[in-house]
Design a protein around this motif. Structure first.
Motif, PDB file in Angstrom:
ATOM      1  N   ASP A 274      -4.110  71.903   8.259  1.00  0.00           N
ATOM      2  CA  ASP A 274      -4.261  72.151   7.518  1.00  0.00           C
ATOM      3  C   ASP A 274      -4.527  74.132   6.982  1.00  0.00           C
ATOM      4  N   ARG A 275      -4.797  74.325   8.397  1.00  0.00           N
ATOM      5  CA  ARG A 275      -5.011  75.922   8.866  1.00  0.00           C
ATOM      6  C   ARG A 275      -2.967  76.564   9.393  1.00  0.00           C
ATOM      7  N   ILE A 276      -2.035  75.646   9.600  1.00  0.00           N
ATOM      8  CA  ILE A 276      -1.060  75.426  10.305  1.00  0.00           C
ATOM      9  C   ILE A 276      -0.010  75.206   8.781  1.00  0.00           C
ATOM     10  N   ARG A 277       1.134  76.773   9.304  1.00  0.00           N
ATOM     11  CA  ARG A 277       2.401  76.544   8.104  1.00  0.00           C
ATOM     12  C   ARG A 277       3.774  77.176   9.252  1.00  0.00           C
ATOM     13  N   ALA A 278       4.551  76.545   8.781  1.00  0.00           N
ATOM     14  CA  ALA A 278       5.897  77.377   8.764  1.00  0.00           C
ATOM     15  C   ALA A 278       5.490  78.741   8.410  1.00  0.00           C
ATOM     16  N   ALA A 279       6.341  79.739   9.687  1.00  0.00           N
ATOM     17  CA  ALA A 279       6.887  80.743   8.946  1.00  0.00           C
ATOM     18  C   ALA A 279       7.727  80.952   7.921  1.00  0.00           C
ATOM     19  N   PRO A 280       7.432  81.745   6.457  1.00  0.00           N
ATOM     20  CA  PRO A 280       8.626  81.841   5.247  1.00  0.00           C
ATOM     21  C   PRO A 280       9.693  82.243   5.289  1.00  0.00           C
TER      22      PRO A 280
END
Length: 402
Positions: A274-280
């Motif tokens: 939940d602290r990871i995301r793909a670069a928008p």
């Protein structure tokens, strides 16, 4: 389905003539129906259709035993071992076999791939692995990660060709250096449940979807993504998101991150999903993002803005909202803040009076602005997605920052 068909034949024969028969004839019709069903069942069990279709699916056949009790027919299921050898799973129609393989987990596909050459070719198909890749990694693996993957296996191929020019004599492992060993999936301690017993040198091409999936699961592939609240929620990075290279640890179901060497800390472990995301956006962290929303910004809009401590540092994305001017009464009907060329950026996680609480920019001429004391503010992206906004609110600090 075939049992249903057989029973339906006798039912149709009875139903077509039941209206024309006397009550004393109904019992004879039912006996005729039972006899016809039994005859068809006996023929079906001895036919090649039964041997070639049912045995590969189930090596025990359910026989329908019919008993007549007055005018009632009672059906019972009895297991009976079928004589003769088993029919190979590959004798199933292609569509049936494909449906079965589509239901398997990644470990199940790996196990089936070790059965034989034909099954291996099927189980290594991108068709089956694309679903698993999208299901688990679809939100993280985007265009930037695919580009990184292409570069990595291109570099591997180049190094392999250089070694080939230097020497023609290779060990077994050297000869497989350009391919992802299939056995690498089965020898890792945490993946013993996916063990495949095979003596052949089964390998997976590096440009396949299965290769990418296994590299992610085994932690062999460092992919680009972004981390919220880096350094485990350090106050200095609260409500920010920074670029990093990450790899997965299947044992703990967490990630390890490598940040830019200009930060105070370049490594972080045990980062949850939940602290990871793909670069928008595709803008690299050392480049200014070209804002396309400045003329549309109005009070209450949610934004992310690039910020960096100094010119040598990479940008991070920081959450904020568009605020009102001090003289504005903050009424929607009477607010004219959005007509002003100056835009108020408000970071409510900081206490009123903090030097980090507000920042003013010019919507017409904004590029990068700031200084070495307060940092440099870069491009702005307006948040339209409700899920993105909700994510930032979930990360909100428990207390106001100074």
């Amino acid at each position: 389905m075939l049992y249903l068909l057989i029973s339906s034949v006798s039912f149709i024969l009875v139903s077509k003539s039941i209206n024309n028969k006397q009550p004393w004839q109904e019992g004879q019709l039912k006996l005729f129906s039972i006899g016809l069903s039994t005859l068809l069942m006996n023929w079906f069990q001895k036919s090649r259709l039964h041997t070639g279709l049912l045995q590969p699916i189930s090596f025990r056949v359910k026989h329908m035993v019919m008993k007549s009790s007055g005018s009632r027919v009672v059906l019972e299921n009895v297991d009976e071992e079928q004589p003769g050898g088993h029919v190979c799973l590959l004798d199933l129609p292609d569509l049936t076999l494909e449906c079965i393989l589509e239901k398997l987990s990644p470990s199940g596909l790996c196990s089936m791939a070790g059965v034989c050459t034909s099954m291996r070719d099927r189980c290594l198909s991108d068709h089956f692995w694309e679903k698993h890749l999208k299901q688990k990694w679809g939100k993280l693996i985007r265009a930037a990660a695919y580009r990184e993957w292409e570069l990595q296996h291109t570099d591997s191929a180049r190094r392999r060709n250089n070694r080939s020019d230097q020497t023609k004599k290779k060990s077994v492992f050297d000869s497989l250096s350009g391919l992802l060993p299939f056995c690498s999936w089965v020898i890792r301690p945490k993946l013993q449940s996916c063990r495949v017993k095979t003596t052949s040198a089964t390998t997976v091409a590096v440009d396949s979807v299965m290769s990418l999936y296994l590299s992610l699961e085994l932690g062999d592939f460092w992919f680009p993504a972004q981390v919220y609240n880096r350094e485990n929620g350090n106050v200095g990075f609260m409500l920010s998101c920074y670029d990093a290279q990450l790899r997965y640890d299947s044992g703990s179901d967490t990630f390890q991150a490598r940040y830019s060497p200009y930060g105070r800390r370049t490594m972080e472990e045990h980062i949850p999903w939940d602290r990871i995301r793909a670069a928008p956006v595709d803008t690299p962290s050392h480049m200014l993002y070209v804002s396309d929303c400045l003329h549309d910004l109005k009070p209450g809009d949610h934004i992310e803005i690039q910020w960096r401590r100094s010119k040598e540092f990479p940008y991070g994305w920081w959450y904020g909202v568009i605020g009102h001017f001090e003289l504005c009464n903050r009424s929607e009907k009477h607010c004219h803040c959005h007509y002003n060329d100056t835009v108020v950026l408000e970071f409510s996680q900081y206490a009123p009076g903090s030097r980090w609480r507000q920042m003013m920019i010019n919507r017409k001429y904004h590029r990068e602005e700031g200084n070495e004391a307060d940092g440099f503010y870069g491009g702005i992206r307006k948040l339209y997605n409700v899920e993105e906004i909700a994510k930032w609110k979930l990360l909100w600090p428990n207390q106001v920052l100074e």
